[in-house]
Motif scaffolding. Structure first.
Motif, PDB file in Angstrom:
ATOM      1  N   ASP A   1     -58.026 -18.024 -75.371  1.00 46.77           N
ATOM      2  CA  ASP A   1     -59.107 -18.133 -76.355  1.00 46.77           C
ATOM      3  C   ASP A   1     -60.411 -17.562 -75.815  1.00 46.77           C
ATOM      4  O   ASP A   1     -61.161 -16.901 -76.546  1.00 46.77           O
ATOM      5  N   ALA A   2     -60.695 -17.818 -74.539  1.00 46.30           N
ATOM      6  CA  ALA A   2     -61.922 -17.275 -73.941  1.00 46.30           C
ATOM      7  C   ALA A   2     -61.880 -15.755 -73.924  1.00 46.30           C
ATOM      8  O   ALA A   2     -62.889 -15.095 -74.230  1.00 46.30           O
ATOM      9  N   GLY A   3     -60.730 -15.179 -73.602  1.00 51.37           N
ATOM     10  CA  GLY A   3     -60.589 -13.723 -73.608  1.00 51.37           C
ATOM     11  C   GLY A   3     -60.739 -13.140 -75.006  1.00 51.37           C
ATOM     12  O   GLY A   3     -61.392 -12.112 -75.200  1.00 51.37           O
ATOM     13  N   VAL A   4     -60.126 -13.805 -75.977  1.00 50.22           N
ATOM     14  CA  VAL A   4     -60.228 -13.327 -77.364  1.00 50.22           C
ATOM     15  C   VAL A   4     -61.670 -13.435 -77.859  1.00 50.22           C
ATOM     16  O   VAL A   4     -62.177 -12.516 -78.525  1.00 50.22           O
ATOM     17  N   ASN A   5     -62.349 -14.525 -77.532  1.00 54.19           N
ATOM     18  CA  ASN A   5     -63.751 -14.674 -77.953  1.00 54.19           C
ATOM     19  C   ASN A   5     -64.633 -13.599 -77.330  1.00 54.19           C
ATOM     20  O   ASN A   5     -65.530 -13.063 -77.990  1.00 54.19           O
ATOM     21  N   LYS A   6     -64.381 -13.260 -76.073  1.00 50.32           N
ATOM     22  CA  LYS A   6     -65.139 -12.196 -75.407  1.00 50.32           C
ATOM     23  C   LYS A   6     -64.885 -10.857 -76.090  1.00 50.32           C
ATOM     24  O   LYS A   6     -65.808 -10.073 -76.316  1.00 50.32           O
ATOM     25  N   PHE A   7     -63.627 -10.593 -76.433  1.00 50.69           N
ATOM     26  CA  PHE A   7     -63.285  -9.346 -77.117  1.00 50.69           C
ATOM     27  C   PHE A   7     -63.958  -9.267 -78.484  1.00 50.69           C
ATOM     28  O   PHE A   7     -64.528  -8.228 -78.845  1.00 50.69           O
ATOM     29  N   ILE A   8     -63.896 -10.346 -79.250  1.00 49.89           N
ATOM     30  CA  ILE A   8     -64.501 -10.348 -80.585  1.00 49.89           C
ATOM     31  C   ILE A   8     -66.016 -10.182 -80.499  1.00 49.89           C
ATOM     32  O   ILE A   8     -66.620  -9.457 -81.304  1.00 49.89           O
ATOM     33  N   ALA A   9     -66.650 -10.826 -79.523  1.00 47.67           N
ATOM     34  CA  ALA A   9     -68.097 -10.683 -79.358  1.00 47.67           C
ATOM     35  C   ALA A   9     -68.459  -9.243 -79.028  1.00 47.67           C
ATOM     36  O   ALA A   9     -69.426  -8.685 -79.578  1.00 47.67           O
ATOM     37  N   GLY A  10     -67.679  -8.611 -78.151  1.00 44.38           N
ATOM     38  CA  GLY A  10     -67.923  -7.198 -77.821  1.00 44.38           C
ATOM     39  C   GLY A  10     -67.698  -6.289 -79.004  1.00 44.38           C
ATOM     40  O   GLY A  10     -68.481  -5.359 -79.261  1.00 44.38           O
ATOM     41  N   LEU A  11     -66.628  -6.525 -79.753  1.00 42.99           N
ATOM     42  CA  LEU A  11     -66.337  -5.724 -80.940  1.00 42.99           C
ATOM     43  C   LEU A  11     -67.436  -5.885 -81.982  1.00 42.99           C
ATOM     44  O   LEU A  11     -67.885  -4.902 -82.586  1.00 42.99           O
ATOM     45  N   PHE A  12     -67.899  -7.125 -82.167  1.00 39.30           N
ATOM     46  CA  PHE A  12     -68.981  -7.367 -83.122  1.00 39.30           C
ATOM     47  C   PHE A  12     -70.246  -6.636 -82.696  1.00 39.30           C
ATOM     48  O   PHE A  12     -70.939  -6.045 -83.527  1.00 39.30           O
ATOM     49  N   GLU A  13     -70.534  -6.630 -81.420  1.00 40.08           N
ATOM     50  CA  GLU A  13     -71.725  -5.939 -80.919  1.00 40.08           C
ATOM     51  C   GLU A  13     -71.619  -4.435 -81.136  1.00 40.08           C
ATOM     52  O   GLU A  13     -72.582  -3.784 -81.562  1.00 40.08           O
ATOM     53  N   VAL A  14     -70.437  -3.880 -80.869  1.00 37.87           N
ATOM     54  CA  VAL A  14     -70.231  -2.441 -81.090  1.00 37.87           C
ATOM     55  C   VAL A  14     -70.360  -2.113 -82.573  1.00 37.87           C
ATOM     56  O   VAL A  14     -71.040  -1.142 -82.956  1.00 37.87           O
TER      57      VAL A  14
END
Length: 91
Positions: free
Chosen positions: A59-72
């Motif tokens: 979940d922590a990895g997925v949240n980090k990925f989603i936050a990065g994708l949202f920022e991009v």
């Protein structure tokens, strides 16, 4: 006629020893069963703990990925909306 008088004979120690042995065996068997049940329960709890820990890491990895994708996406579409002159909703 021969008469044998067994009523006056003392009780042998073998019968007391066998009762003691049977009680000790029963207590030992119950102790082993209790330890086995405790071990089985502990193993199941450890497996559940490991699964929960793995899920938290995922979940922590997925949240980090989603936050990065949202920022991009925000920077990409934000720049596009600024060029076009439209204010984006998600800002």
């Amino acid at each position: 006629m021969l008469r044998s008088d067994h009523a006056n004979m003392p009780i042998r120690g073998n019968s007391a020893f066998s009762i003691r042995l049977m009680l000790l065996s029963a207590v030992t068997a119950l102790t082993l069963l209790a330890l086995g049940a405790f071990g089985w329960n502990a193993a199941g709890a450890w497996q559940r703990y490991q699964a929960a820990r793995h899920t938290q890491e995922f979940d922590a990895g997925v949240n980090k990925f989603i936050a990065g994708l949202f920022e991009v996406l925000q920077s990409t579409f934000g720049a596009h909306f600024v060029e076009v002159g439209v204010s984006p909703r998600f800002r």
